[in-house]
Design a protein around this motif. Structure first.
Motif, PDB file in Angstrom:
ATOM      1  N   LEU A 127       0.843  -1.196   0.000  1.00 21.43           N
ATOM      2  CA  LEU A 127       0.000   0.000   0.000  1.00 21.43           C
ATOM      3  C   LEU A 127       0.879   1.246   0.000  1.00 21.43           C
ATOM      4  N   HIS A 128       0.752   2.051  -1.054  1.00 25.26           N
ATOM      5  CA  HIS A 128       1.597   3.231  -1.218  1.00 25.26           C
ATOM      6  C   HIS A 128       1.079   4.411  -0.398  1.00 25.26           C
ATOM      7  N   GLY A 129       1.784   5.548  -0.510  1.00 21.72           N
ATOM      8  CA  GLY A 129       1.457   6.720   0.285  1.00 21.72           C
ATOM      9  C   GLY A 129       0.522   7.695  -0.399  1.00 21.72           C
ATOM     10  N   LEU A 130       0.202   8.770   0.324  1.00 21.92           N
ATOM     11  CA  LEU A 130      -0.713   9.795  -0.150  1.00 21.92           C
ATOM     12  C   LEU A 130      -0.064  10.614  -1.258  1.00 21.92           C
ATOM     13  N   SER A 131      -0.811  10.865  -2.330  1.00 27.41           N
ATOM     14  CA  SER A 131      -0.386  11.560  -3.555  1.00 27.41           C
ATOM     15  C   SER A 131       0.611  10.732  -4.348  1.00 27.41           C
ATOM     16  N   ASP A 132       0.791   9.485  -3.965  1.00 25.16           N
ATOM     17  CA  ASP A 132       1.808   8.600  -4.502  1.00 25.16           C
ATOM     18  C   ASP A 132       1.191   7.631  -5.504  1.00 25.16           C
ATOM     19  N   ALA A 133       1.898   6.545  -5.791  1.00 23.57           N
ATOM     20  CA  ALA A 133       1.411   5.520  -6.715  1.00 23.57           C
ATOM     21  C   ALA A 133       2.085   4.201  -6.366  1.00 23.57           C
ATOM     22  N   PRO A 134       1.617   3.077  -6.913  1.00 21.09           N
ATOM     23  CA  PRO A 134       2.240   1.787  -6.616  1.00 21.09           C
ATOM     24  C   PRO A 134       3.736   1.734  -6.935  1.00 21.09           C
ATOM     25  N   GLY A 201      -0.284   4.591   3.336  1.00 23.86           N
ATOM     26  CA  GLY A 201      -0.528   3.162   3.154  1.00 23.86           C
ATOM     27  C   GLY A 201      -0.289   2.382   4.432  1.00 23.86           C
ATOM     28  N   ALA A 202       0.670   2.842   5.251  1.00 22.21           N
ATOM     29  CA  ALA A 202       0.892   2.216   6.550  1.00 22.21           C
ATOM     30  C   ALA A 202      -0.297   2.437   7.464  1.00 22.21           C
ATOM     31  N   ALA A 203      -0.872   3.646   7.430  1.00 19.57           N
ATOM     32  CA  ALA A 203      -2.065   3.913   8.229  1.00 19.57           C
ATOM     33  C   ALA A 203      -3.218   3.015   7.790  1.00 19.57           C
ATOM     34  N   VAL A 225       4.651  -4.623   7.875  1.00 18.79           N
ATOM     35  CA  VAL A 225       5.889  -3.858   7.726  1.00 18.79           C
ATOM     36  C   VAL A 225       5.475  -2.449   7.336  1.00 18.79           C
ATOM     37  N   LEU A 226       5.897  -1.465   8.128  1.00 25.08           N
ATOM     38  CA  LEU A 226       5.479  -0.078   7.932  1.00 25.08           C
ATOM     39  C   LEU A 226       6.683   0.802   7.659  1.00 25.08           C
ATOM     40  N   LEU A 227       6.631   1.585   6.580  1.00 24.29           N
ATOM     41  CA  LEU A 227       7.710   2.504   6.213  1.00 24.29           C
ATOM     42  C   LEU A 227       7.202   3.937   6.353  1.00 24.29           C
ATOM     43  N   SER A 228       7.929   4.769   7.096  1.00 22.55           N
ATOM     44  CA  SER A 228       7.510   6.159   7.354  1.00 22.55           C
ATOM     45  C   SER A 228       6.017   6.210   7.692  1.00 22.55           C
ATOM     46  N   PRO A 229       5.572   5.448   8.671  1.00 25.29           N
ATOM     47  CA  PRO A 229       4.126   5.312   8.887  1.00 25.29           C
ATOM     48  C   PRO A 229       3.449   6.597   9.341  1.00 25.29           C
ATOM     49  N   ILE A 283      -8.082   9.447   9.100  1.00 23.05           N
ATOM     50  CA  ILE A 283      -7.710   8.040   9.252  1.00 23.05           C
ATOM     51  C   ILE A 283      -6.875   7.824  10.512  1.00 23.05           C
ATOM     52  N   THR A 284      -6.045   8.804  10.884  1.00 20.09           N
ATOM     53  CA  THR A 284      -5.295   8.648  12.130  1.00 20.09           C
ATOM     54  C   THR A 284      -6.234   8.726  13.338  1.00 20.09           C
ATOM     55  N   ARG A 285      -7.272   9.551  13.228  1.00 18.83           N
ATOM     56  CA  ARG A 285      -8.276   9.582  14.293  1.00 18.83           C
ATOM     57  C   ARG A 285      -9.010   8.249  14.385  1.00 18.83           C
ATOM     58  N   GLU A 286      -9.313   7.641  13.248  1.00 24.98           N
ATOM     59  CA  GLU A 286     -10.004   6.355  13.237  1.00 24.98           C
ATOM     60  C   GLU A 286      -9.133   5.265  13.853  1.00 24.98           C
ATOM     61  N   ILE A 287      -7.839   5.299  13.579  1.00 26.89           N
ATOM     62  CA  ILE A 287      -6.921   4.334  14.187  1.00 26.89           C
ATOM     63  C   ILE A 287      -6.943   4.483  15.705  1.00 26.89           C
ATOM     64  N   GLY A 288      -6.902   5.718  16.182  1.00 33.20           N
ATOM     65  CA  GLY A 288      -6.961   5.947  17.625  1.00 33.20           C
ATOM     66  C   GLY A 288      -8.249   5.419  18.236  1.00 33.20           C
ATOM     67  N   ARG A 289      -9.369   5.624  17.533  1.00 37.76           N
ATOM     68  CA  ARG A 289     -10.655   5.129  18.037  1.00 37.76           C
ATOM     69  C   ARG A 289     -10.645   3.611  18.132  1.00 37.76           C
ATOM     70  N   LYS A 290     -10.151   2.949  17.097  1.00 41.33           N
ATOM     71  CA  LYS A 290     -10.121   1.486  17.117  1.00 41.33           C
ATOM     72  C   LYS A 290      -9.186   0.966  18.205  1.00 41.33           C
ATOM     73  N   LEU A 291      -8.030   1.619  18.390  1.00 40.09           N
ATOM     74  CA  LEU A 291      -7.105   1.199  19.440  1.00 40.09           C
ATOM     75  C   LEU A 291      -7.752   1.305  20.818  1.00 40.09           C
TER      76      LEU A 291
END
Length: 497
Positions: A127-134, A201-203, A225-229, A283-291
């Motif tokens: 999973l690639h990053g924001l504004s990015d591509a595969p 993509g890490a998020a 495996v997370l890169l620059s998450p 999405i970072t807020r959603e991760i916090g909610r799920k955690l």
């Protein structure tokens, strides 16, 4: 008393009107500044309605690919067919035949891809990053495939086409596409399924894995495996959406954009929509909610192992948030965190805006940690050679691993965008094995007068490749159980663009 009360009321009204006047003046100046930026182009305005959303009648990954085929046909019709030949505009991605035209490459790495292994040892979603591509995880995908994994590189909705696609995309659309890809990779043969995610993509990888602990119909993940998450973003990201709403209210389309830049990269947007920052925040807020929910119920105990890599200096995400918001909340399960230090030989500390030492010391001395911690740093302050220093949870001793790698002479730190690209990457690497078919951006550092170039000084000086990529790649493969006997074939595969 009535006179004093009346005077106080009058002064209050004056202060209120004065404050409103100042705010209105600042707002007008702000809007005029934003409207004074370059004009929006076709690729900022194109309505690509074949993009996948949660409302799309798509239930399988194969249907996702069919929709993607129509999307790229629409991109050709609405953008490329209307821009004409490059002429003097030789680095415009949206001019067919330009140096940045993705069609120069044998494979369009803006699109989703699957690399099937004959006898797979594992299945891996990238999973690639924001504004990015595969493209950003291309090297990792080829190495994983050569090591015996079936690999799926997902083009996340809103990406790979035109920057306009990021104006409306939602994080829920992205998460829904991830679910389709995971289900496609899942099988009944008990092979492990892993996710490798870069930045946003890490998020998405973390979000899906947490969702799989909540919902039994989500296939489980064996490891991440997370890169620059992207686990934490600045508070300013929460306010970004109001700029776009103001623009919509006033009919000013430029206010939907943080940056309106030249599109000179074949596999990444230069322009950045305000909505994209809002997606990161949500999405970072959603991760916090799920955690929070999983911690309270005890189900976070089932979280699979995580291996994360990040630079101590990162201008895109809040690096300490990875520790505070995620790692410090994880129960013990072979989790590992790797930090890339600054180049201590460069003597750069006295001109840095922020010092990484406090974060490093906090990690080294934190009591009760449940994960291992590694620091890739100079073997000493007088040497460019790097070592990996390892701390294990509950142990005071430190082990040191020579890596046989060195800091380049002119590099003082890694960057958010550098991690997934090896030194020999044909677009972003400093030392490609051979000339690629198009633009090469890995070692641009021209000297001259400021403000004279179409590409900003800061963009040219930002490190785009990882001098320690080989260590990151090898450690990732060992973590995924794919490290043995995979070296030579993968390096051969990288030459296939």
């Amino acid at each position: 008393m009535p006179l004093a009360r009346s005077l106080l009321l009058h002064l209050t009204r004056l202060a209120l009107y004065g404050g409103l006047g100042v705010l209105l003046t600042l707002l007008v100046v702000f809007v005029r500044y934003l409207e004074g930026r370059p004009d929006l182009e076709l690729w900022h305005l194109a309505d690509l309605d074949e993009e996948f959303t949660t409302d799309s009648p798509v239930t399988t990954f194969m249907e996702y690919l069919e929709l993607e085929e129509r999307l790229f046909a629409q991109l050709d019709d609405k953008v490329y067919a209307r821009t004409g030949p490059p002429g003097s505009d030789q680095i415009n991605r949206y001019k067919r035949g330009s140096l940045a035209d993705p069609a120069r490459w044998p494979r369009n790495w803006n699109r989703s891809y699957v690399m099937e292994a004959g006898e797979p040892r594992a299945r891996v979603l990238l999973l690639h990053g924001l504004s990015d591509a595969p493209y950003s995880l291309r090297a990792m995908a080829q190495r994983l495939h050569a090591a015996g994994a079936t690999v799926l590189g997902l083009r996340i909705p809103g990406h790979g086409t035109a920057p306009s696609a990021l104006v409306e995309v939602r994080w829920q659309d992205m998460a829904a596409a991830v679910r389709l890809a995971v289900r496609h990779l899942s099988s009944d043969d008990d092979l492990p399924l892993y996710i490798v995610g870069y930045s946003n993509g890490a998020a998405l990888a973390v979000d899906y894995t947490l969702a799989s602990l909540e919902q039994e119909d989500h296939p489980s993940v064996a490891g991440l495996v997370l890169l620059s998450p992207e686990i934490g973003v600045t508070r300013a990201a929460a306010l970004a959406v109001w700029q776009a709403r103001l623009g919509h209210l006033l009919g000013l389309e430029k206010l939907a954009w943080n940056d309106i830049l030249l599109e000179y990269e074949p596999f990444k947007y230069g322009s950045f929509a305000v909505n994209a920052g809002d997606v990161s925040y949500r999405i970072t807020r959603e991760i916090g909610r799920k955690l929070d929910k999983l911690s309270a119920s005890g189900r976070l105990q089932a979280m699979p192992p995580i291996l994360a890599f990040t630079s101590v200096i990162d201008a895109t995400v809040v690096a300490p948030a990875l520790v505070a918001n995620l790692y410090n909340r994880l129960p013990a399960n072979d989790h590992a965190l790797v930090l890339f230090d600054i180049n201590r030989q460069a003597g750069i500390e006295h001109v840095l805006r922020w010092q990484p030492d406090a974060m490093i010391d906090a990690l080294r001395k934190a009591p009760g940690t449940t994960y291992s911690f590694s620091l890739v740093t100079n073997e000493n302050e007088h040497s460019p050679a790097v070592v990996a220093r390892h701390w294990q949870p509950g142990k005071a001793d430190i082990s040191e691993e020579p890596l046989g790698l060195e800091w380049p002479d002119d590099v003082y730190s890694l960057s958010h965008v550098a991690l997934p690209f090896p030194p020999d990457d044909p677009v972003y690497g400093a030392h490609p094995k051979a000339a690629g078919p198009g633009i090469h951006l890995g070692d641009i550092a021209l000297r001259g007068e400021r403000g004279a170039l179409l590409i900003s000084d800061s963009a040219m000086l930002r490190l785009r490749w990882n001098p320690f990529y080989s260590y990151m790649e090898e450690r990732s493969l060992r973590f995924l159980g794919l490290g043995e006997g995979s070296g030579q074939g993968a390096r051969t595969g990288r030459d296939d663009l």
